[in-house]
Design an enzyme around this catalytic site. Structure first.
Site, PDB file in Angstrom:
ATOM      1  N   ASP A  29       0.855  -1.184   0.000  1.00  0.00           N
ATOM      2  CA  ASP A  29       0.000   0.000   0.000  1.00  0.00           C
ATOM      3  C   ASP A  29       0.893   1.237   0.000  1.00  0.00           C
ATOM      4  O   ASP A  29       1.780   1.362   0.855  1.00  0.00           O
ATOM      5  CB  ASP A  29      -0.909   0.004   1.223  1.00  0.00           C
ATOM      6  CG  ASP A  29      -2.018   1.028   1.103  1.00  0.00           C
ATOM      7  OD1 ASP A  29      -3.091   0.670   0.601  1.00  0.00           O
ATOM      8  OD2 ASP A  29      -1.802   2.192   1.493  1.00  0.00           O
ATOM      9  N   ASN A  61      -2.785  13.094  -5.125  1.00  0.00           N
ATOM     10  CA  ASN A  61      -3.946  13.551  -5.870  1.00  0.00           C
ATOM     11  C   ASN A  61      -4.411  14.922  -5.389  1.00  0.00           C
ATOM     12  O   ASN A  61      -4.775  15.784  -6.193  1.00  0.00           O
ATOM     13  CB  ASN A  61      -5.099  12.544  -5.720  1.00  0.00           C
ATOM     14  CG  ASN A  61      -4.827  11.246  -6.458  1.00  0.00           C
ATOM     15  OD1 ASN A  61      -4.181  11.240  -7.501  1.00  0.00           O
ATOM     16  ND2 ASN A  61      -5.310  10.142  -5.927  1.00  0.00           N
ATOM     17  N   ASP A 111      -1.673   9.245 -11.056  1.00  0.00           N
ATOM     18  CA  ASP A 111      -1.564   8.209 -12.087  1.00  0.00           C
ATOM     19  C   ASP A 111      -0.100   7.964 -12.451  1.00  0.00           C
ATOM     20  O   ASP A 111       0.327   6.815 -12.645  1.00  0.00           O
ATOM     21  CB  ASP A 111      -2.343   8.619 -13.340  1.00  0.00           C
ATOM     22  CG  ASP A 111      -3.846   8.584 -13.124  1.00  0.00           C
ATOM     23  OD1 ASP A 111      -4.293   8.032 -12.103  1.00  0.00           O
ATOM     24  OD2 ASP A 111      -4.585   9.112 -13.981  1.00  0.00           O
ATOM     25  N   GLU A 135      -4.414   2.490  -4.587  1.00  0.00           N
ATOM     26  CA  GLU A 135      -2.972   2.349  -4.364  1.00  0.00           C
ATOM     27  C   GLU A 135      -2.617   1.001  -3.763  1.00  0.00           C
ATOM     28  O   GLU A 135      -1.502   0.810  -3.276  1.00  0.00           O
ATOM     29  CB  GLU A 135      -2.477   3.477  -3.457  1.00  0.00           C
ATOM     30  CG  GLU A 135      -2.977   3.439  -2.031  1.00  0.00           C
ATOM     31  CD  GLU A 135      -4.311   4.144  -1.827  1.00  0.00           C
ATOM     32  OE1 GLU A 135      -4.578   4.579  -0.692  1.00  0.00           O
ATOM     33  OE2 GLU A 135      -5.081   4.252  -2.796  1.00  0.00           O
TER      34      GLU A 135
END
Length: 252
Positions: free
Chosen positions: A105, A113, A122, A148
């Site tokens: 993770d 973001n 991305d 993620e």
């Protein structure tokens, strides 16, 4: 057909479908000076059917690949992960070989973001996916489970080897220097939870659950690190012993 015997005839027919050439149909006729018209027509008919069959097969493979892979990173998706972990686990049982599962993770991924936009998020995912493919072996299966969350199925890998792999990934991710359009995205971290069969014996669902527990422990202990399910058990045992000792202490 350069190796064909010189005293025969060769016929090469392109395999075409939908305006594209998908292959070549090679025929060799030994000891013939001329190929009959009927034979040529039969070869052309067979080539036409072969071309369509190959094109349809290629389309099926492409559709299957799209259904089982993540379009952003190119890694396998959750559906493929769920299909494959069962078969890898069963093969490990049959062969008596270890099998490790790494659940990964990305740390504080939401900030990429929020601070830099979804394009940056991305880009980070694609770069991490590329790194995981470089670090893993051909027989390993690297998947993006969603967001993620990532996973690596590592056959024939014991607890020691899987821990080395996880630590290498943690260090490599921390050393990534990512920039997008000249803007530094800052340092990236990844937390990893690991479980290994047969150190932990249980069905695939239980393996995933144990690896998830180790992943959450890695996050609780400060992130950007890996925890193996074996170490998690040892930590729990030490805590239990410590508590037991204090309870049994005699009053002074």
């Amino acid at each position: 057909m350069g190796d064909a015997i010189q005293d025969g005839q060769t016929l090469c027919v392109p395999l075409t479908a939908h305006g594209n050439t998908v292959g070549m149909f090679h025929l060799y006729f030994a000891h013939k000076k001329q190929i009959e018209e009927e034979v040529q027509q039969l070869a052309f008919t067979i080539a036409e059917h072969l071309g369509l069959a190959l094109a349809n097969l290629g389309l099926q493979q492409k559709l299957r690949s799209q259904a089982l892979s993540d379009p952003l990173t190119g890694l396998f998706n959750r559906r493929y992960f769920e299909e494959t972990i069962e078969s890898v686990w069963m093969k490990s049982q049959q062969d008596g070989q270890p099998f490790s599962l790494l659940m990964l993770d990305l740390d504080h991924f939401k900030r990429f973001n929020d601070n830099f936009g979804h394009d940056a998020g991305d880009y980070v995912l694609k770069e991490v996916a590329k790194l995981l493919m470089e670090k893993s072996r051909d027989e390993d299966v690297v998947c993006r489970l969603g967001g993620e969350e990532l996973a690596i199925l590592s056959p024939n890998t014991d607890s020691e080897a899987s821990t080395l792999l996880a630590n290498d990934i943690v260090e490599s991710v921390a050393n990534l220097h990512l920039e997008l359009k000249g803007l530094s995205l800052g340092q990236l971290g990844v937390s990893i939870g690991i479980t290994t069969y047969p150190n932990f014996i249980g069905p695939p669902e239980a393996l995933v659950k144990e690896a998830d527990k180790a992943l959450y422990l890695a996050k609780d202990q400060g992130r950007s690190r890996s925890i193996h399910q074996l170490n998690m058990q040892k930590n729990a045992a030490v805590t239990s012993i410590t508590k037991g000792s204090s309870n049994k202490a005699e009053p002074v």
